[in-house]
Design an enzyme around this catalytic site. Sequence first.
Site, short mmCIF file in Angstrom:
data_model
loop_
_atom_site.label_atom_id
_atom_site.label_comp_id
_atom_site.label_asym_id
_atom_site.label_seq_id
_atom_site.Cartn_x
_atom_site.Cartn_y
_atom_site.Cartn_z
N THR A 145 0.87 -1.18 0.00
CA THR A 145 0.00 0.00 0.00
C THR A 145 0.91 1.23 0.00
N ASP A 182 -2.56 -9.41 -0.64
CA ASP A 182 -3.44 -8.71 0.30
C ASP A 182 -3.97 -9.71 1.33
N THR A 208 -8.72 -4.13 6.42
CA THR A 208 -7.39 -4.73 6.63
C THR A 208 -7.21 -5.23 8.05
N THR A 258 -1.18 -2.64 19.49
CA THR A 258 -0.80 -1.30 19.92
C THR A 258 -1.33 -0.98 21.31
N ASP A 259 -0.69 -0.02 21.98
CA ASP A 259 -1.19 0.43 23.29
C ASP A 259 -2.50 1.22 23.16
N GLU A 260 -2.81 1.68 21.92
CA GLU A 260 -3.99 2.54 21.76
C GLU A 260 -5.30 1.81 22.07
N TYR A 283 -9.08 3.70 14.25
CA TYR A 283 -7.89 2.85 14.17
C TYR A 283 -7.80 1.92 15.38
N SER A 284 -7.88 2.50 16.59
CA SER A 284 -7.68 1.65 17.78
C SER A 284 -8.84 0.68 17.95
N LYS A 309 -7.99 -2.21 15.75
CA LYS A 309 -6.92 -3.04 16.33
C LYS A 309 -7.46 -3.83 17.52
N ASP A 328 -7.06 20.61 16.53
CA ASP A 328 -6.75 19.33 17.17
C ASP A 328 -7.33 18.16 16.37
N HIS A 368 -8.83 13.25 20.10
CA HIS A 368 -7.39 13.04 20.34
C HIS A 368 -7.11 12.45 21.74
P1 NAD Z 1 3.03 0.83 8.43
O1 NAD Z 1 1.79 1.56 8.03
O2 NAD Z 1 4.35 1.50 8.31
O3 NAD Z 1 3.14 -0.54 7.61
C1 NAD Z 1 2.04 -1.38 7.38
C2 NAD Z 1 2.43 -2.37 6.29
O4 NAD Z 1 1.31 -3.24 6.07
C3 NAD Z 1 2.75 -1.72 4.95
O5 NAD Z 1 3.92 -2.29 4.40
C4 NAD Z 1 1.54 -2.04 4.09
O6 NAD Z 1 1.84 -2.15 2.70
C5 NAD Z 1 1.09 -3.36 4.68
N1 NAD Z 1 -0.35 -3.60 4.46
C6 NAD Z 1 -1.37 -2.73 4.70
N2 NAD Z 1 -2.54 -3.29 4.34
C7 NAD Z 1 -2.25 -4.54 3.90
C8 NAD Z 1 -3.04 -5.61 3.40
N3 NAD Z 1 -4.37 -5.50 3.28
N4 NAD Z 1 -2.43 -6.76 3.04
C9 NAD Z 1 -1.07 -6.89 3.15
N5 NAD Z 1 -0.28 -5.90 3.59
C10 NAD Z 1 -0.86 -4.74 3.96
O7 NAD Z 1 2.76 0.33 9.93
P2 NAD Z 1 3.77 0.22 11.16
O8 NAD Z 1 3.83 1.53 11.84
O9 NAD Z 1 5.01 -0.45 10.71
O10 NAD Z 1 2.93 -0.76 12.10
C11 NAD Z 1 3.04 -2.18 11.96
C12 NAD Z 1 2.15 -2.85 12.98
O11 NAD Z 1 2.55 -2.47 14.29
C13 NAD Z 1 0.67 -2.47 12.87
O12 NAD Z 1 -0.09 -3.63 13.12
C14 NAD Z 1 0.47 -1.42 13.95
O13 NAD Z 1 -0.85 -1.43 14.43
C15 NAD Z 1 1.45 -1.91 15.00
N6 NAD Z 1 2.00 -0.87 15.88
C16 NAD Z 1 2.57 0.27 15.37
C17 NAD Z 1 3.14 1.21 16.22
C18 NAD Z 1 3.81 2.46 15.70
O14 NAD Z 1 4.21 3.30 16.49
N7 NAD Z 1 3.98 2.63 14.40
C19 NAD Z 1 3.13 0.99 17.60
C20 NAD Z 1 2.52 -0.18 18.10
C21 NAD Z 1 1.98 -1.11 17.23
O1 DAU Z 2 0.74 4.28 20.34
C1 DAU Z 2 1.04 3.48 19.26
C2 DAU Z 2 0.52 4.12 17.99
O2 DAU Z 2 1.39 5.21 17.70
C3 DAU Z 2 0.46 3.16 16.81
O3 DAU Z 2 -0.46 2.15 17.09
C4 DAU Z 2 0.06 3.90 15.54
O4 DAU Z 2 0.10 3.01 14.43
C5 DAU Z 2 1.04 5.03 15.30
O5 DAU Z 2 0.68 5.76 14.15
C6 DAU Z 2 1.12 5.94 16.52
O6 DAU Z 2 -0.13 6.68 16.69
P1 DAU Z 2 -0.15 8.24 17.10
O7 DAU Z 2 -1.42 8.81 16.64
O8 DAU Z 2 0.24 8.41 18.52
O9 DAU Z 2 1.10 8.76 16.18
P2 DAU Z 2 1.28 10.08 15.30
O10 DAU Z 2 2.72 10.14 14.88
O11 DAU Z 2 0.25 10.19 14.24
O12 DAU Z 2 1.02 11.24 16.35
C7 DAU Z 2 1.81 11.36 17.53
C8 DAU Z 2 1.26 12.52 18.33
O13 DAU Z 2 1.51 13.74 17.62
C9 DAU Z 2 -0.26 12.47 18.51
O14 DAU Z 2 -0.58 13.00 19.79
C10 DAU Z 2 -0.80 13.39 17.42
C11 DAU Z 2 0.30 14.43 17.28
N1 DAU Z 2 0.49 14.98 15.92
C12 DAU Z 2 0.60 14.12 14.88
C13 DAU Z 2 0.79 14.59 13.61
C14 DAU Z 2 0.89 13.64 12.43
C15 DAU Z 2 0.59 16.34 15.75
O15 DAU Z 2 0.52 17.13 16.73
N2 DAU Z 2 0.79 16.83 14.48
C16 DAU Z 2 0.89 16.00 13.40
O16 DAU Z 2 1.03 16.50 12.24
#
Ligand code: NAD
Ligand code: DAU
Length: 352
Positions: A37, A60, A101, A134-136, A160-161, A164, A290, A294
């Site tokens: 994606t 997918d 997804t 995720t912690d969310e 999203y949360s 999940k 905001d 949030h």
């Molecule tokens: P990301 O968005 O960077 O990557 C997601 C990947 O999944 C991409 O490579 C995308 O192509 C693939 N994907 C999406 N839909 C798909 C589908 N239908 N079939 C096959 N592949 C598909 O996400 P990330 O930040 O690397 O997060 C990975 C996992 O960890 C997620 O499950 C997320 O909920 C969890 N997580 C993320 C964070 C964070 O801070 N980013 C924290 C805690 C948990």
């Molecule tokens: O807690 C784990 C989660 O952390 C993961 O499950 C999610 O996949 C990951 O995207 C992340 O979620 P957040 O919403 O916390 O991350 P984000 O980077 O989008 O935002 C972090 C904080 O910053 C949040 O309080 C929103 C704020 N923010 C974000 C963006 C993109 C801003 O203030 N400005 C911005 O432009």
Amino acid sequence: MKKILITGGAGFIGSHVIRLFVNKYPEYHIFNLDALTYAGNLANLEDVAQAKNYTFVKGDITDETFINELFEKNQFDGVIHLAAESHVDRSIHDPMAFVKTNVIGTVTLLNASRKLFAQKQKENKSFLFYHVSTDEVYGSLHNENEFFVETTAYDPQSPYSASKASSDHFVRAYQNTYKMPVVVSNCSNNYGSHHFPEKLIPLCIQNIRMGKPLPIYGKGENVRDWLFVIDHARAIDVIFHKGKIGETYNIGGINEWKNIDLVRLLCDIMDKKLGNEIGTSQKLITFVTDRAGHDLRYAIDATKLRTELGWEPSVTFEQGLEKTVDWYLHNQIWLDNVTSGAYQEYYEKQYS
Ligand code: NAD
Ligand code: DAU
């Protein structure tokens, strides 16, 4: 040779998990299943693409026929499931993509895993489904002394949360109902290299580079608990190999930052690296409307993972953030390709 399926391996965290497993476990064959994606980028894995124990599969997780065939053909010994729609802001605009997804995709994988597990049981072979969450799912904390523990009640607040949380419930239901071996982890916010620049830290790095505004939602008072992505990958490795079947492990860095303080710190690091006068980048900070609904604060208590499985983070936040900034400054082509979308055209031609 054990066959391990890792989903979402072309994304941010998945690419770090793939790199760790391919390099650390030559005795495993690692399959990376990813739909590529907007968030998936094979450039994240160029250093392991030619490894003998690595195979990329474009597909997918919601495509039932394809998933069933893939499982029948490869008879995986374990699945580490990371593929997901991951950005909260996108979930506010298009919740259904997250249901498809994160919920339907996960259940599709669980169904294929269930069939495979039944077969493996007959052959006296092991199988594990590891769900990365995720912690969310725990919702938002309002009291300073509170932390999310593994038994905290689920209270998801964003589409999203909620998606999940739903997937987590399905995973545990398959353990309870079909006795399928599963393990779940819930991690806090990750940061590090290869992070898509729609998320706060890489977005700010990119905008500072370009001299663009740094959008801070609301007053910037929201708190996140940041963990270096390589330490998340290390935790996944430990839990996959040593975690108890049916258990949940929280992963976090005990590293809480208000968004505004974090962005100010990042501005100062960037000014030093770019040779700007300190204070230059902070002028780009712009308070904007905001995020709807949030969540105020996330904070993980990772005691169980530390005491039972011996995991510890390998870097301090200052070290990790500096490594992250250095990576982005040395990989500006990656950043430019991602922001222009050029990477997608390139890989679409290769894999269509
Ligand atoms: P990301 O968005 O960077 O990557 C997601 C990947 O999944 C991409 O490579 C995308 O192509 C693939 N994907 C999406 N839909 C798909 C589908 N239908 N079939 C096959 N592949 C598909 O996400 P990330 O930040 O690397 O997060 C990975 C996992 O960890 C997620 O499950 C997320 O909920 C969890 N997580 C993320 C964070 C964070 O801070 N980013 C924290 C805690 C948990
Ligand atoms: O807690 C784990 C989660 O952390 C993961 O499950 C999610 O996949 C990951 O995207 C992340 O979620 P957040 O919403 O916390 O991350 P984000 O980077 O989008 O935002 C972090 C904080 O910053 C949040 O309080 C929103 C704020 N923010 C974000 C963006 C993109 C801003 O203030 N400005 C911005 O432009």
